[in-house]
Design a protein around this motif. Structure first.
Motif, PDB file in Angstrom:
ATOM      1  N   TYR A 179      10.378 -28.603  20.533  1.00 60.22           N
ATOM      2  CA  TYR A 179      10.181 -27.694  19.404  1.00 60.22           C
ATOM      3  C   TYR A 179       8.958 -26.802  19.644  1.00 60.22           C
ATOM      4  N   LYS A 180       7.868 -27.387  20.079  1.00 63.82           N
ATOM      5  CA  LYS A 180       6.650 -26.620  20.333  1.00 63.82           C
ATOM      6  C   LYS A 180       6.881 -25.558  21.407  1.00 63.82           C
ATOM      7  N   ARG A 184      10.482 -39.210  19.973  1.00 63.70           N
ATOM      8  CA  ARG A 184      10.044 -38.218  18.991  1.00 63.70           C
ATOM      9  C   ARG A 184       9.062 -37.229  19.619  1.00 63.70           C
ATOM     10  N   ASP A 185       8.146 -37.734  20.413  1.00 69.16           N
ATOM     11  CA  ASP A 185       7.193 -36.852  21.081  1.00 69.16           C
ATOM     12  C   ASP A 185       7.903 -35.862  21.998  1.00 69.16           C
ATOM     13  N   ARG A 233       8.655 -43.565  19.383  1.00 67.16           N
ATOM     14  CA  ARG A 233       7.531 -42.623  19.449  1.00 67.16           C
ATOM     15  C   ARG A 233       7.660 -41.708  20.674  1.00 67.16           C
ATOM     16  N   VAL A 252      11.011 -34.675  21.648  1.00 70.65           N
ATOM     17  CA  VAL A 252      11.677 -33.669  20.819  1.00 70.65           C
ATOM     18  C   VAL A 252      10.642 -32.721  20.209  1.00 70.65           C
ATOM     19  N   ARG A 253       9.498 -33.268  19.798  1.00 66.27           N
ATOM     20  CA  ARG A 253       8.431 -32.430  19.255  1.00 66.27           C
ATOM     21  C   ARG A 253       7.953 -31.426  20.302  1.00 66.27           C
ATOM     22  N   ASP A 254       7.841 -31.870  21.544  1.00 71.24           N
ATOM     23  CA  ASP A 254       7.430 -30.968  22.615  1.00 71.24           C
ATOM     24  C   ASP A 254       8.461 -29.866  22.861  1.00 71.24           C
ATOM     25  N   LEU A 308      12.741 -34.188  13.158  1.00 72.37           N
ATOM     26  CA  LEU A 308      11.285 -34.257  13.202  1.00 72.37           C
ATOM     27  C   LEU A 308      10.664 -34.463  11.816  1.00 72.37           C
ATOM     28  N   TYR A 365      15.647 -28.636  14.012  1.00 69.94           N
ATOM     29  CA  TYR A 365      14.972 -29.889  14.355  1.00 69.94           C
ATOM     30  C   TYR A 365      14.729 -30.761  13.124  1.00 69.94           C
ATOM     31  N   HIS A 416      19.902 -31.936  21.165  1.00 70.05           N
ATOM     32  CA  HIS A 416      18.850 -31.446  22.055  1.00 70.05           C
ATOM     33  C   HIS A 416      18.929 -32.068  23.448  1.00 70.05           C
ATOM     34  N   ARG A 456      12.975 -24.137  12.932  1.00 68.25           N
ATOM     35  CA  ARG A 456      12.576 -25.417  12.331  1.00 68.25           C
ATOM     36  C   ARG A 456      13.804 -26.179  11.823  1.00 68.25           C
TER      37      ARG A 456
END
Length: 83
Positions: A38-39, A31-32, A28, A34-36, A73, A70, A17, A67
């Motif tokens: 994905y969102k 991870r946040d 953290r 990468v989560r963003d 996650l 990722y 990514h 999904r």
């Protein structure tokens, strides 16, 4: 300043990514980020569905494929580093 040693498998998954945390990047935060990503992608996929770019029958499958891109996650941030 804290020093973090990321697991090699996590670093490889993050690189997919374009994410390259340094030894000073808190897990953290990484991870946040990468989560963003994905969102953002899941919202874009939903918008494409709402614009009828593909049929409803394909939507769930496309969500699963997204999904699956990722897998990192699935781990909590503390599991991203070597203790």
């Amino acid at each position: 300043m804290n020093r973090y040693v990321y697991r090699q498998d996590v670093l490889a998954a993050l690189l997919v990514h374009g994410v390259r945390p340094t030894e000073h990047t808190p897990p953290r935060l990484a991870r946040d980020f990468v989560r963003d990503l994905y969102k953002y992608e899941i919202r874009a996929l939903r918008e494409r569905y709402l614009r009828r770019e593909f049929p409803k029958a394909e939507y769930a499958g496309r969500v699963v494929l997204l999904r699956d891109r990722y897998p990192v996650l699935a781990r909590v941030a503390r599991e991203w580093v070597v203790e």
